[in-house]
Write a protein that holds these residues in place. Sequence first.
Motif, PDB file in Angstrom:
ATOM      1  N   GLY A  91       0.878  -1.168   0.158  1.00 23.01           N
ATOM      2  CA  GLY A  91      -0.092  -0.027  -0.040  1.00 23.01           C
ATOM      3  C   GLY A  91       0.918   1.235  -0.072  1.00 23.01           C
ATOM      4  O   GLY A  91       1.879   1.328   0.816  1.00 23.01           O
ATOM      5  N   MET A 114      -7.273  -3.445  -4.839  1.00 21.81           N
ATOM      6  CA  MET A 114      -6.995  -2.915  -3.568  1.00 21.81           C
ATOM      7  C   MET A 114      -7.483  -3.787  -2.487  1.00 21.81           C
ATOM      8  O   MET A 114      -8.731  -3.803  -2.445  1.00 21.81           O
ATOM      9  CB  MET A 114      -7.315  -1.370  -3.286  1.00 21.81           C
ATOM     10  CG  MET A 114      -7.113  -1.048  -1.819  1.00 21.81           C
ATOM     11  SD  MET A 114      -7.347   0.969  -1.660  1.00 21.81           S
ATOM     12  CE  MET A 114      -6.812   1.159   0.003  1.00 21.81           C
ATOM     13  N   CYS A 126      -2.608   1.985   4.637  1.00 22.33           N
ATOM     14  CA  CYS A 126      -2.454   2.483   3.217  1.00 22.33           C
ATOM     15  C   CYS A 126      -2.773   4.122   3.320  1.00 22.33           C
ATOM     16  O   CYS A 126      -3.385   4.387   3.789  1.00 22.33           O
ATOM     17  CB  CYS A 126      -3.240   1.619   2.337  1.00 22.33           C
ATOM     18  SG  CYS A 126      -2.976   2.084   0.567  1.00 22.33           S
ATOM     19  N   HIS A 175     -10.402   1.005 -10.499  1.00 21.45           N
ATOM     20  CA  HIS A 175      -9.978   0.662  -9.025  1.00 21.45           C
ATOM     21  C   HIS A 175     -10.939  -0.023  -8.401  1.00 21.45           C
ATOM     22  O   HIS A 175     -12.164   0.200  -8.396  1.00 21.45           O
ATOM     23  CB  HIS A 175      -9.628   2.072  -8.433  1.00 21.45           C
ATOM     24  CG  HIS A 175      -9.041   1.889  -7.009  1.00 21.45           C
ATOM     25  ND1 HIS A 175      -9.559   1.966  -5.940  1.00 21.45           N
ATOM     26  CD2 HIS A 175      -7.908   1.715  -6.866  1.00 21.45           C
ATOM     27  CE1 HIS A 175      -8.877   1.907  -4.878  1.00 21.45           C
ATOM     28  NE2 HIS A 175      -7.578   1.665  -5.199  1.00 21.45           N
ATOM     29  N   GLN A 177     -12.000  -1.978  -4.855  1.00 22.35           N
ATOM     30  CA  GLN A 177     -11.262  -2.122  -3.441  1.00 22.35           C
ATOM     31  C   GLN A 177     -12.270  -3.274  -2.647  1.00 22.35           C
ATOM     32  O   GLN A 177     -13.486  -3.083  -2.840  1.00 22.35           O
ATOM     33  CB  GLN A 177     -11.410  -0.708  -2.878  1.00 22.35           C
ATOM     34  CG  GLN A 177     -10.936  -1.235  -1.404  1.00 22.35           C
ATOM     35  CD  GLN A 177     -10.885   0.544  -0.615  1.00 22.35           C
ATOM     36  OE1 GLN A 177     -11.434   1.543  -1.176  1.00 22.35           O
ATOM     37  NE2 GLN A 177     -10.501   0.531   0.728  1.00 22.35           N
ATOM     38  N   HIS A 214      -2.420  -4.815  -4.415  1.00 28.01           N
ATOM     39  CA  HIS A 214      -1.817  -4.350  -3.122  1.00 28.01           C
ATOM     40  C   HIS A 214      -2.842  -4.464  -1.815  1.00 28.01           C
ATOM     41  O   HIS A 214      -3.998  -4.700  -2.343  1.00 28.01           O
ATOM     42  CB  HIS A 214      -1.307  -2.976  -3.285  1.00 28.01           C
ATOM     43  CG  HIS A 214      -2.229  -1.879  -3.070  1.00 28.01           C
ATOM     44  ND1 HIS A 214      -2.795  -1.665  -1.827  1.00 28.01           N
ATOM     45  CD2 HIS A 214      -3.215  -1.253  -3.964  1.00 28.01           C
ATOM     46  CE1 HIS A 214      -3.456  -0.679  -1.854  1.00 28.01           C
ATOM     47  NE2 HIS A 214      -3.981  -0.355  -3.164  1.00 28.01           N
ATOM     48  N   CYS A 215      -2.151  -4.773  -0.923  1.00 28.92           N
ATOM     49  CA  CYS A 215      -2.792  -4.774   0.362  1.00 28.92           C
ATOM     50  C   CYS A 215      -1.921  -3.766   1.199  1.00 28.92           C
ATOM     51  O   CYS A 215      -1.655  -2.503   0.820  1.00 28.92           O
ATOM     52  CB  CYS A 215      -3.072  -6.223   0.919  1.00 28.92           C
ATOM     53  SG  CYS A 215      -1.644  -7.111   0.548  1.00 28.92           S
ATOM     54  N   THR A 222      -2.538 -10.136  -1.061  1.00 28.68           N
ATOM     55  CA  THR A 222      -2.288 -10.216  -2.282  1.00 28.68           C
ATOM     56  C   THR A 222      -2.100 -11.637  -2.891  1.00 28.68           C
ATOM     57  O   THR A 222      -2.607 -11.938  -3.794  1.00 28.68           O
ATOM     58  CB  THR A 222      -0.963  -9.098  -2.532  1.00 28.68           C
ATOM     59  OG1 THR A 222      -1.495  -7.774  -2.230  1.00 28.68           O
ATOM     60  CG2 THR A 222      -0.683  -9.189  -3.955  1.00 28.68           C
TER      61      THR A 222
END
Length: 288
Positions: A91, A114, A126, A175, A177, A214-215, A222
Motif C-alpha cells: 500500500g 486494493m 495504506c 480501481h 477495492q 496491493h494490500c 495479495t
Amino acid sequence: AQSMLLLADGLASGALIAQYEQLYRKNPELTSLESKKPENQSKNRYRDISPYDVTRVILMRSANGDYINANYVNMEIPGSGIINRYIATQGPLSSTVADFWQMVLEAGSTLVVMLTTLVERGRAKCHQYWPAYNETLTLRNLTLTSTAENLEDTFIFREFILRDVNTGEERDITHMQYCSWPDHGVPSDWRQFTMFTERVRAARTGIVEPAVVHCSAGIGRTGVLVLMETALCLIEANQPVYPLDIVRSMRDQRAMMIQNASQYRFVCEAVHKAYSEGIAKPLPEFSR
Ligand code: PTR
Ligand code: PTR
C-alpha cells in the motif's frame, strides 16, 4: 477433477497445511539488495518486506530514483495460452504515491486492485493515494482525476483518468477495492471473495498489461487473491490445481506471498467449494 479430490483429501487430513508450513517463505537464492540501500529504505512500508531484485519493478522515468517496493508476478495457465500478469506491491506511503502512479503509467496498467482499508484497528495500512470523487490529485508530472465511485456490497469500484502532463498521454484506470478483509486474517465470506475475484477476472479480460494488486504489505492478501484467480483460470482450462505449486511459483517472484496457514486453508477451501458448487467449471472448449 482428480486434483480436486486430492485437494479435498489434503484439507481433510491436514496434509495440505503441513506441506504449506514446510515451504520456504523466501527463495534463499534470490537477493533483495536494492530495498536495503539507504536512499530506498524510507520507501518501504515494512522493514521486513522487501522485493526480490530480479523481479522488482524498475521505474524508468521517475524523478525519485528507480526503486519501488513492487514485483512482477506472472502466472501461466497451461493449455490455455493465458498468462495472468500482476504487479504485487505494498500500500503506497504518503512519500511513494507519485512513484506508485508512475509505475502504473509505465507498466501500461489499467486495473488497480486494493485489498485493504486505509486504517485497520487504529493503524495506518495504506495512504489514500487517490482523489475524492470529482476531484483531481496532482503528483509531479501526473494528474489523477476521479470520475466515478460506486459502492456495491463491501466492494468499492472507482474510475480514474491518469494523465502524464509532459506527454499528454491519458489512461482510464479501474480501481477495485475489497473493504472487509483485515491483514493476517481471511475474508468473512468465501462466496463474496470468489465473486470479487471473478470481477477482477472480468475486468482484465483481453488486457495483457499487468493488474496492480496491493494490500498493506503486498504479500498476504495479495497472495490469496493471485492464488484464487489462478485456480479459477486453471479449473476453466480443465487443468489440475496444485495449490502448493502455485504458492511456490508466487514466492519465487515475490517473497512471503500468502501470509499464514489460515489464509492458505481459506483459499484452498474456497477453490474447492467454487468447484463443487459449479461456480467454477471447465469451459467447453477445454473439456476433453
Ligand atoms: N516505512 C516506515 C517505517 O518502516 O517505519 C513506516 C511508515 C508507515 C511510514 C506508515 C509512514 C506511514 O504513513 P502513510 O501510510 O500515511 O504514509
Ligand atoms: N511486519 C509486518 C507484520 O508482520 O505485521 C508486515 C506485514 C504487514 C505482513 C501486513 C503482512 C501484512 O499483511 P498484507 O500483506 O495482507 O497487507
